[in-house]
Design a protein around this motif. Structure first.
Motif, PDB file in Angstrom:
ATOM      1  N   LYS A 334       0.817  -1.204   0.000  1.00  0.00           N
ATOM      2  CA  LYS A 334       0.000   0.000   0.000  1.00  0.00           C
ATOM      3  C   LYS A 334       0.853   1.259   0.000  1.00  0.00           C
ATOM      4  O   LYS A 334       0.529   2.241  -0.675  1.00  0.00           O
ATOM      5  CB  LYS A 334      -0.934  -0.012   1.225  1.00  0.00           C
ATOM      6  CG  LYS A 334      -2.064  -1.012   1.111  1.00  0.00           C
ATOM      7  CD  LYS A 334      -2.951  -0.979   2.337  1.00  0.00           C
ATOM      8  CE  LYS A 334      -4.103  -1.969   2.190  1.00  0.00           C
ATOM      9  NZ  LYS A 334      -4.984  -1.988   3.393  1.00  0.00           N
ATOM     10  N   ARG A 355      -6.129  -8.051  -7.409  1.00  0.00           N
ATOM     11  CA  ARG A 355      -7.194  -7.968  -6.413  1.00  0.00           C
ATOM     12  C   ARG A 355      -7.629  -6.534  -6.147  1.00  0.00           C
ATOM     13  O   ARG A 355      -8.747  -6.297  -5.657  1.00  0.00           O
ATOM     14  CB  ARG A 355      -6.735  -8.629  -5.105  1.00  0.00           C
ATOM     15  CG  ARG A 355      -6.512 -10.133  -5.211  1.00  0.00           C
ATOM     16  CD  ARG A 355      -6.334 -10.755  -3.840  1.00  0.00           C
ATOM     17  NE  ARG A 355      -5.085 -10.352  -3.207  1.00  0.00           N
ATOM     18  CZ  ARG A 355      -3.930 -11.003  -3.329  1.00  0.00           C
ATOM     19  NH1 ARG A 355      -3.870 -12.113  -4.067  1.00  0.00           N
ATOM     20  NH2 ARG A 355      -2.853 -10.581  -2.703  1.00  0.00           N
ATOM     21  N   GLN A 356      -6.735  -5.583  -6.467  1.00  0.00           N
ATOM     22  CA  GLN A 356      -7.021  -4.168  -6.219  1.00  0.00           C
ATOM     23  C   GLN A 356      -6.691  -3.371  -7.483  1.00  0.00           C
ATOM     24  O   GLN A 356      -5.738  -2.595  -7.513  1.00  0.00           O
ATOM     25  CB  GLN A 356      -6.187  -3.662  -5.037  1.00  0.00           C
ATOM     26  CG  GLN A 356      -6.311  -4.507  -3.774  1.00  0.00           C
ATOM     27  CD  GLN A 356      -5.188  -4.240  -2.784  1.00  0.00           C
ATOM     28  OE1 GLN A 356      -4.695  -3.124  -2.656  1.00  0.00           O
ATOM     29  NE2 GLN A 356      -4.765  -5.291  -2.072  1.00  0.00           N
TER      30      GLN A 356
END
Length: 490
Positions: A334, A355-356
């Motif tokens: 992140k 996934r993101q």
């Protein structure tokens, strides 16, 4: 006669339309091109198999069969024992193929519709299916291809091994395993990647004296990455050069048990000329890293700690090798992904991106087919069905530059395709992708733009693998590439 491979490649429909246009421009009858094609293939047979005495030519329908009948006539007139095995009634041929068949019969040639004992021949010519294949190969044609493949006799394919899709390189049910493929007029993109690499054998190009004119009037689908790419983007360094001129690469990854991945990436960045390289990893790994490679800087990190200084220091990032899927890796991801520094994302970084999802224009994504499938939400078979379409879909969804690794690695930036015609099966081992990510990041740090860094990185990576494989492909290690990378960028 056969020449080295041209740089530009094309889709099959471009070649079919373009060859007619260039023939008209040059006032050359299409049948003359068929005669030149047959001669080019026959010349290659004589070059590679000078002792051939018994030649089997397997013909289907269409112009590919016409090329086969021209080859048969040339071989017969040269004194070879020629057998034509036709999978269709040649009397039903039309156009130039019918003319070629007629000239074959006029010189006393005949054919058999029954399967001969294929193992008794010295060379087999595959003139069954051409570049227009659109359906799965089955029935008599599939049986013939299987018999040819099982014969252990050298196979020369005309234009493309029968059963391959000329645009994707995917096998349509079954395909000829050629030892040599003589491709004609222009290079078809499907011959360069995926399953085609295992079926084409040595790829030979025959321009039929129209290739230059064809290239002038046809927009290529993409470019092969050539050996001279090094000189273009890695000029000789000034004698007054210093490390500050060649960037600072920050490699983030290496969760517990996976320190080797981020180490390989960082070593590759050093070996290809980055000015400085630092690794952010688990605390337990820092001593091992500097022991293994004392030129590396290291920084341990734990969730809650700041990375702002390291991110500000870096000019480029590598995210993903050995990153893992723990709480530590999620927190590191992140922070790193939020950085506006240009970056290379690989391995677990790609899995997290899948996934993101987000789109950026300042990164290079380097998935293998499994990671590509996760990025696209499909199966690996869907990716391999059309690798050009898959890499385009990745770039469209995520932006930047997409690199689809594998046999015939493809690079795409939204406009341009490039294919790396280097590498070998020995590179199918752990850590090879980690090396590539470090190479590409190093090139970015040295001032190479995103697309060119990806293309050059894939070339250097595959070429280093080929050099290392001189000692043997089986058992080749990713770290074996490091000294060869240094030699290639010298």
């Amino acid at each position: 006669m056969a020449t080295s491979l041209p740089q530009s490649f094309y889709r099959a429909e471009q070649v079919r339309e373009g060859e007619q246009a260039v023939a008209q421009t040059l006032n050359i009858p299409m049948y003359q091109l068929m005669l030149r094609a047959g001669q080019a293939v026959f010349d290659s047979i004589n070059q590679y198999y000078p002792n051939v005495a018994r030649l089997l030519i397997v013909c289907g329908a269409g112009n590919n069969a016409g090329d086969g009948y021209v080859i048969a006539r040339l071989a017969k007139s040269s004194g070879l024992n020629v057998t034509v095995w036709s999978l269709v009634d040649p009397n039903k041929l039309s156009g130039d193929a019918a003319t070629a068949w007629q000239e074959w019969t006029d010189c006393g040639g005949d054919y058999t519709k029954s399967q001969p004992v294929v193992a008794q021949f010295d060379v087999i010519v595959d003139a069954i299916l051409g570049t227009g294949l659109s359906r799965t190969v089955e029935g008599d044609v599939a049986e013939a291809i299987t018999a040819v493949n099982q014969s252990q006799v050298p196979i020369v394919a005309v234009d493309i091994p029968s059963g391959l899709c000329a645009n994707s390189g995917y096998v349509k049910g079954v395909a000829v395993n050629a030892d040599i493929t003589v491709t004609l007029i222009a290079l078809k993109q499907g011959l360069l990647t995926g399953q085609a690499v295992a079926h084409r054998g040595e790829l030979i190009f025959a321009g039929l004296n129209v290739a230059t004119a064809f290239a002038r009037q046809s927009e290529p689908a993409g470019q092969l990455i050539r050996d001279d790419i090094n000189d273009q983007y890695l000029p000789t360094r000034s004698r007054s050069a210093h490390k500050g001129l060649f960037g600072r690469v920050l490699c983030l990854g290496g969760d517990h048990g996976m320190a080797g991945a981020i180490t390989l990436s960082a070593q590759a960045a050093l070996r290809t000329g980055a000015g400085l390289v630092k690794v952010v990893t688990q605390k337990d790994h820092t001593l091992m890293l500097v022991t293994r490679q004392p030129e590396l800087m290291t920084q341990s990190w734990a969730p809650g700690q700041s990375l702002s200084e390291a991110l500000s220091w870096a000019t480029h990032l590598v995210i993903g090798p050995g990153l893992g899927n723990s709480a530590w890796s999620e927190a590191l991801w992140k922070i790193a992904i939020a950085s506006r520094r240009p970056k290379v994302i690989d391995a677990d970084g790609l899995n997290k991106l899948a996934r993101q999802p987000q789109q950026r224009d300042d990164w290079i994504l380097t998935p293998h087919p499994g990671e590509a499938a996760r990025l696209l939400g499909c199966d690996v078979d869907d990716v391999e069905l059309d690798r050009f379409a898959a890499v385009k879909a990745i770039q469209t969804r995520y932006g930047g530059v997409a690199v689809l690794k594998g046999a015939g690695t493809i690079v795409y930036d939204g406009t341009n395709y490039a294919v790396a015609n280097v590498g070998n099966p020995g590179m199918a081992s752990g850590g090879m992708g980690d090396i590539l990510s470090g190479v590409i990041a190093s090139l970015l740090a040295q001032g190479v733009d995103l697309f060119s860094a990806a293309a050059l990185g894939c070339y250097l990576h595959g070429k280093a693998g080929d050099h290392a494989a001189r000692a043997g492909e089986r058992g080749l290690l990713a770290s074996d590439l490091l000294p060869h990378l240094q030699q290639l960028v010298d």
